[in-house]
Design an enzyme around this catalytic site. Sequence first.
Site: not given
Length: 304
Positions: A131, A134-135
């Site tokens: 992701c 996300c990261d």
Amino acid sequence: MAHDIIIIGAGPAGMTAAIYARRANKTVMLLEAAAFGGQIINAHKIDNYPAAPNISGFDFAMKLYEQATALGAEFVFEKAVGIEDKGSYKQVNTPSASYQAGAVIIATGSDKRKLGVAREDELIGKGVSYCAVCDGAFFRGKTVAVAGGSRIALEDALYLTDIAEKVYLVHKLGSFRGAEAEFDRLKERSNAEIILNSDITELKGENALESIEVTSRDGSVRDINVSGLFVAVGRVPENQNFASVIDLDEKGYAAAGENCLTRTPGIFVAGDNRVKEVRQLVTAAADGATAATAAIKYLNDKKA
């Protein structure tokens, strides 16, 4: 009967189905194994949903959730592990409970597909991610790679060019079918390098990812130093727990057409977990509406 309809999965398809079912005055419970929203929650920006340009995936999912809950849909955060057809009702089992309903809509979507390279699992959270939204922030100013050739992979690479020092995109084929606009945009980014006709064949690093080995179709091998690898090589449908009541194709997708009907009366499917040509946010929502409408008709016909 505890509920009229149980919906397994609270992504766009499941939550749209809940909205339609509640508007028809059916009691609805959504069973969700993780967080509501499904994979769309990770989208940095949505550009192709009608009348909602430039909305983030998180905001879109939140609006759906708020709309469904305002209408009275019940959310229960448990994983469905099986469905039993009891004739007059369906029973949905979780590891800790069983729930009954007149009809069930399976809207489980799909899970991330892994790259299939040695040490991939070991390095998850230590450089390997699925992701970018996300990261990605963890790799600000660093060099990263994206594996994949889908529109999602290109969008991940574009997103990362605004964060990372350099972004490599590694694709096993020689072109990007159906994502030409994103490909053209990525080619314009000065800190992006696209590597075609190549596979990532090894992940290197002791305690964290330090480099990837890339092998091209002509057999040449290249080591690229990266701090992060974002895998975007597709999805796997999450239907195996329900194979006793629905038919699956050779790839595990639910064998149901545009009417969202399965071989078991009263059990329907909606979204990316069914056989279909186009898997987009708008088609997931359309499936949710279709499946809910079919479930409502099924319940009403039983009462008639």
